[in-house]
Write an enzyme that holds these catalytic residues in place. Structure first.
Site, PDB file in Angstrom:
ATOM      1  N   GLN A   1      64.779  38.204  68.554  1.00 65.41           N
ATOM      2  CA  GLN A   1      64.748  39.648  68.809  1.00 65.41           C
ATOM      3  C   GLN A   1      65.454  40.371  67.672  1.00 65.41           C
ATOM      4  OE1 GLN A   1      66.938  40.912  72.258  1.00 65.41           O
ATOM      5  NE2 GLN A   1      66.068  42.957  72.269  1.00 65.41           N
ATOM      6  N   GLY A   2      64.699  40.983  66.778  1.00 62.61           N
ATOM      7  CA  GLY A   2      65.274  41.669  65.628  1.00 62.61           C
ATOM      8  C   GLY A   2      65.492  43.145  65.899  1.00 62.61           C
TER       9      GLY A   2
ATOM     10  N   SER B   1      69.202  44.714  66.787  1.00 61.43           N
ATOM     11  CA  SER B   1      70.509  45.193  66.335  1.00 61.43           C
ATOM     12  C   SER B   1      70.702  45.004  64.834  1.00 61.43           C
ATOM     13  CB  SER B   1      71.630  44.456  67.080  1.00 61.43           C
ATOM     14  OG  SER B   1      71.609  44.754  68.459  1.00 61.43           O
TER      15      SER B   1
ATOM     16  N   GLU C   1      64.807  43.443  79.864  1.00 58.43           N
ATOM     17  CA  GLU C   1      65.986  42.659  79.503  1.00 58.43           C
ATOM     18  C   GLU C   1      67.175  43.004  80.382  1.00 58.43           C
ATOM     19  OE1 GLU C   1      68.680  41.633  75.551  1.00 58.43           O
ATOM     20  OE2 GLU C   1      67.736  43.591  75.727  1.00 58.43           O
TER      21      GLU C   1
ATOM     22  N   ASN D   1      78.173  48.164  77.604  1.00 61.98           N
ATOM     23  CA  ASN D   1      78.321  48.841  78.891  1.00 61.98           C
ATOM     24  C   ASN D   1      78.784  50.288  78.754  1.00 61.98           C
ATOM     25  OD1 ASN D   1      77.510  46.473  80.014  1.00 61.98           O
ATOM     26  ND2 ASN D   1      79.356  46.106  81.208  1.00 61.98           N
TER      27      ASN D   1
END
Length: 395
Positions: free
Chosen positions: A126-127, A129, A247, A381
């Site tokens: 998963q690219g 961040s 997700e 969060n």
């Protein structure tokens, strides 16, 4: 109060429970139960067992290889596999990219990529961040420039916190294709990148407990065929939000919470603390909080829930679920007492003699340290709380 399910759902629960008991390899179950490190082969072995039963892609439509379960059945499946000591389904291709391709991909992309995802032949990174663009994905700076002949994008940038990239041969990435867009979200596209392409470099990031599940990926003039663009050019922000809804719902980890609470009760008994009133009170409080979280998740899955890709609701589950899991890991360390202090990385590989440290205690310190990341990935969060507050204020 006890959660009750329909007779058919309870029968399905028993079916899943029996399947896990009969088919999960003993060595994999032991690693999960004791918090030991799982290798790529462990996941692939279990995933192929699930795929042979038709159960690896529970969120996919039947026509693409899904089992056709209801949302409640998917919930039961996740819970029972976790309670049975099975590895969680972590492959980004299954849980994240698959739903995006099914919803927005071309027929050619679906035919090319979905079967290999189901068969665990291709693992996807998963690219998303980047340094300076973690939870604020609208700030991504990795660029994709279309060549004059219109056949390839040239990608340059730096992705970070890329889970299991060292096991992956492909990456789905958010890239900036229009640096002059009026809003930063409007200039982002969703691109599929072959990680074996010239110019792709993967470097491990060593974590607190010594693991290297996370990586950083450098992209230096990487040429990507234009047919690897998912959906429309400059509409990647919408596809990314769709993916993150899937997700964050799973990050709540209700099955994992139950698994670790059971571990805590067993550990308390082995330490002679099963009758300690203070400890039992804390465990009971966790049970209550977990039940509240579970009720919230089930309300989202009910037929009355209009959104099948929840946004704010997913953020709520993510925040509360990850904090609860961290608190349970902290309790495990407290219950173990001095036995949790020594930390040998070899313990995570199951290489320590049990006489030196009991197997159920040897990885506790590492598990606790590793759990600190739960409230960070998938959108920290603090940012999720901002999204929740804005949504309620705007309502």
């Amino acid at each position: 109060m006890k959660l009750t399910f329909s007779p058919s759902d309870e029968a399905f629960r028993q079916e899943v429970r029996a399947f896990v008991m009969a088919n999960l390899p003993t060595d994999v179950r032991r690693k999960v139960e004791f918090g030991l490190r799982l290798e790529h082969a462990d996941y692939v072995t279990w995933f192929r067992i699930l795929e042979a039963r038709g159960w690896l892609t529970p969120g996919w439509p039947v026509e693409y290889g899904g089992p056709g379960w209801s949302h409640v059945q998917r919930y039961i499946f996740d819970e029972e596999t976790m309670l049975g000591g099975a590895p969680r389904i972590i492959a980004s291709g299954i849980q994240m990219l698959g739903p995006v391709l099914i919803a927005f991909g071309t027929p050619e992309q679906k035919a090319k990529y979905l079967p290999d995802i189901r068969q665990s032949k291709t693992w996807w990174a998963q690219g998303f961040s980047e340094p300076g663009a973690g939870s604020d994905l609208a700030a991504v700076r990795t660029t994709a420039v279309l060549e004059p002949d219109g056949r390839h994008f040239v990608v340059n940038g730096h992705k970070v916190w890329t889970s299991y990239a060292h096991w992956c041969s492909m990456m789905f990435a958010l890239v900036r294709t229009d640096p002059n867009a009026a809003k930063p979200q409007e200039g982002i596209s969703f691109l599929l990148i072959d990680m074996n392409s010239p110019g792709v470099q993967v470097r491990p990031i060593r974590m607190l407990e010594g693991g290297t599940d996370l990586n950083e990926c450098y992209l230096d003039n990487v040429r990507v065929p234009v047919e690897n663009l998912v959906g429309e050019l400059n509409h990647g922000w919408s596809y990314g939000k769709y993916l993150l809804g899937h997700e964050r719902t799973g990050i709540a980890g209700i099955g994992s919470c139950k698994q670790q609470l059971r571990r805590a009760r067993a550990l308390a008994a082995s330490q002679g603390l099963d009758q300690d009133p203070v400890l039992q009170s804390r465990l009971a409080q966790f049970e209550i909080e977990l039940m509240a979280l579970e009720f919230t998740a089930l309300r989202m899955l009910s037929d009355n829930q209009q959104s099948r890709v929840p946004a704010v609701e997913a953020s709520m589950l993510k925040v509360r679920g990850t904090e609860l899991r961290q608190a349970i890991y902290e309790l495990l360390v407290e219950v173990a007492g001095p036995h949790a202090v020594p930390f040998e990385e070899a313990a995570l590989r199951g290489e320590l003699d049990d006489s030196a440290s009991p197997a159920e205690l040897s990885a506790l310190a590492a598990n606790y340290l590793d759990a600190r990341k739960l409230s960070i990935y998938g959108g920290v969060n603090e940012v999720q709380r901002n999204l929740i507050s804005k949504a309620f204020l705007a309502a």
